[in-house]
Write a protein that holds these residues in place. Structure first.
Motif, mmCIF file in Angstrom:
data_model
loop_
_atom_site.group_PDB
_atom_site.id
_atom_site.type_symbol
_atom_site.label_atom_id
_atom_site.label_comp_id
_atom_site.label_asym_id
_atom_site.label_seq_id
_atom_site.Cartn_x
_atom_site.Cartn_y
_atom_site.Cartn_z
ATOM 1 N N PRO A 1 30.626 1.045 57.965
ATOM 2 C CA PRO A 1 30.180 1.585 56.633
ATOM 3 C C PRO A 1 29.850 3.178 56.872
ATOM 4 C CG PRO A 1 29.426 -0.516 57.020
ATOM 5 C CD PRO A 1 30.004 -0.093 58.290
ATOM 6 N N GLY A 2 30.568 4.107 56.133
ATOM 7 C CA GLY A 2 30.095 5.451 56.275
ATOM 8 C C GLY A 2 30.474 6.085 57.669
ATOM 9 N N GLY A 3 31.246 5.471 58.201
ATOM 10 C CA GLY A 3 31.742 5.920 59.702
ATOM 11 C C GLY A 3 33.061 6.741 59.733
ATOM 12 N N THR A 4 33.454 7.244 60.647
ATOM 13 C CA THR A 4 34.506 7.772 61.044
ATOM 14 C C THR A 4 35.477 7.441 61.944
ATOM 15 O OG1 THR A 4 33.718 9.179 62.673
ATOM 16 C CG2 THR A 4 33.289 10.086 60.344
ATOM 17 N N GLY A 5 34.951 6.319 62.656
ATOM 18 C CA GLY A 5 35.861 6.054 63.795
ATOM 19 C C GLY A 5 35.512 6.437 65.141
ATOM 20 N N SER A 6 34.883 7.370 65.204
ATOM 21 C CA SER A 6 34.049 7.848 66.193
ATOM 22 C C SER A 6 32.729 8.073 66.221
ATOM 23 C CB SER A 6 34.962 8.946 67.000
ATOM 24 O OG SER A 6 35.026 10.029 65.894
ATOM 25 N N ASP A 7 31.918 7.205 65.868
ATOM 26 C CA ASP A 7 30.223 7.299 65.589
ATOM 27 C C ASP A 7 29.382 7.148 66.758
ATOM 28 O OD1 ASP A 7 30.990 7.843 62.636
ATOM 29 O OD2 ASP A 7 31.730 5.723 62.778
ATOM 30 N N TYR A 8 30.010 6.745 67.615
ATOM 31 C CA TYR A 8 29.292 6.325 68.945
ATOM 32 C C TYR A 8 29.519 7.447 70.081
ATOM 33 C CZ TYR A 8 28.081 2.239 66.132
ATOM 34 O OH TYR A 8 27.580 1.453 65.282
ATOM 35 N N ILE A 9 28.450 7.723 70.912
ATOM 36 C CA ILE A 9 28.680 8.447 72.175
ATOM 37 C C ILE A 9 28.743 7.369 73.205
ATOM 38 C CG2 ILE A 9 27.816 10.019 73.931
ATOM 39 C CD1 ILE A 9 26.419 11.566 71.633
ATOM 40 N N ASN A 10 29.696 7.249 73.908
ATOM 41 C CA ASN A 10 29.785 6.194 75.102
ATOM 42 C C ASN A 10 29.532 6.694 76.473
ATOM 43 O OD1 ASN A 10 31.046 3.941 73.132
ATOM 44 N ND2 ASN A 10 32.138 5.795 72.816
ATOM 45 N N CYS A 11 28.474 6.046 77.118
ATOM 46 C CA CYS A 11 28.364 6.562 78.671
ATOM 47 C C CYS A 11 28.750 5.411 79.403
ATOM 48 C CB CYS A 11 26.791 6.661 78.702
ATOM 49 S SG CYS A 11 26.177 7.738 77.645
#
Ligand SMILES: Cc1cc2nc3c(=O)[nH]c(=O)nc-3n(C[C@H](O)[C@H](O)[C@H](O)COP(=O)(O)OP(=O)(O)OC[C@H]3O[C@@H](n4cnc5c(N)ncnc54)[C@H](O)[C@@H]3O)c2cc1C
Length: 217
Positions: free
Chosen positions: A17-27
């Motif tokens: 919801p309200g996201g773009t498909g790249s909403d997280y930073i992954n470490c």
């Protein structure tokens, strides 16, 4: 953030919801880094419970990372650190484990670590979380803590309209009734308000039966 290591992506590129498909930073963590991180979490200094809260059970849906780690080395890797659906651009493959961060303010200057409740002492959090690849130089604006909810035994002390059985002039709403969360607390607030309005108008809230759906095959 060290974007030589970290990258933006939502799990399986899903637009929430309200996201773009790249909403997280992954470490990403490899096995050695993951094992060292788990060992540090387990060995790290934790804050003590006060005497009156030692018997309070944890909410299983939201456990501190050190409790999950104590249940098994792999537990976090199958929980908040699971790597599935996240393709490391350096390898094109899912890493061994992942720590995800999500934007926390509109400006994009704050990110929270997803699923990282903890009772580790503050200095330990800074030391141990900087072991996460990509966060070596992260600045921590706010550190983690645990909160405890106190609530009524509503089925016993409240009636069906959220009034205190012992003194029906009092009505309860929100989290103190035993629900948790924004939506749940707001919903119980709405219900309490509607019960009160109906009582003031001398009516009762009617329970509307939903009609069964007809299914076409
Ligand atoms: C760190 C943290 C993170 C959370 N994250 C999420 C999340 O991501 N999603 C989610 O759905 N939920 C989350 N929650 C839970 C959510 O915040 C609560 O379930 C919800 O806010 C409860 O709403 P409420 O109105 O019932 O109670 P509250 O928001 O606690 O409101 C109670 C109010 O009553 C006031 N008050 C207390 N005593 C008195 C008094 N004697 N006189 C007058 N006023 C008084 C308090 O100051 C407070 O303003 C989180 C909670 C915490 C602590």
């Amino acid at each position: 953030m060290n974007f030589d290591l970290a990258w933006f992506q939502s799990r399986y590129d899903k637009e929430g919801p309200g996201g773009t498909g790249s909403d997280y930073i992954n470490c990403p963590l490899n096995k050695e880094e993951y094992d060292a991180f788990i060992a540090a979490v387990l060995a790290g200094d934790k804050t003590d419970f006060k005497e009156w809260e030692t018997n309070t059970p944890y909410f299983e849906g939201c456990l501190p990372i050190e409790v999950m780690a104590s249940r098994g080395v792999e537990t976090l890797r199958f929980g908040p650190m699971k790597p599935v659906g996240l393709d490391d651009p350096r390898t094109g493959r899912w890493p061994y484990a992942v720590v995800q961060l999500r934007q926390d303010n509109k400006l994009g200057t704050l990110y929270n670590i997803v699923g990282f409740q903890t009772k580790l002492k503050y200095a330990e959090q800074v030391r141990i979380f900087r072991m996460i690849p990509g966060l070596e130089n992260a600045e921590f604006a706010r550190l983690g803590g645990l909160h405890r909810n106190t609530f009524l035994n509503s089925p016993r002390v409240l009636d069906s309209q959220l009034r205190l059985k012992a003194d029906p002039r009092l009505r309860f709403a929100g989290q103190v009734t035993g629900v948790e969360g924004y939506v749940e607390s707001t919903a119980i607030g709405l219900l309490a308000g509607r019960f009160l309005a109906a009582e003031s108008l001398g009516s009762r809230l009617s329970r509307r039966r939903s009609r069964p759906h007809s299914v076409r095959c």
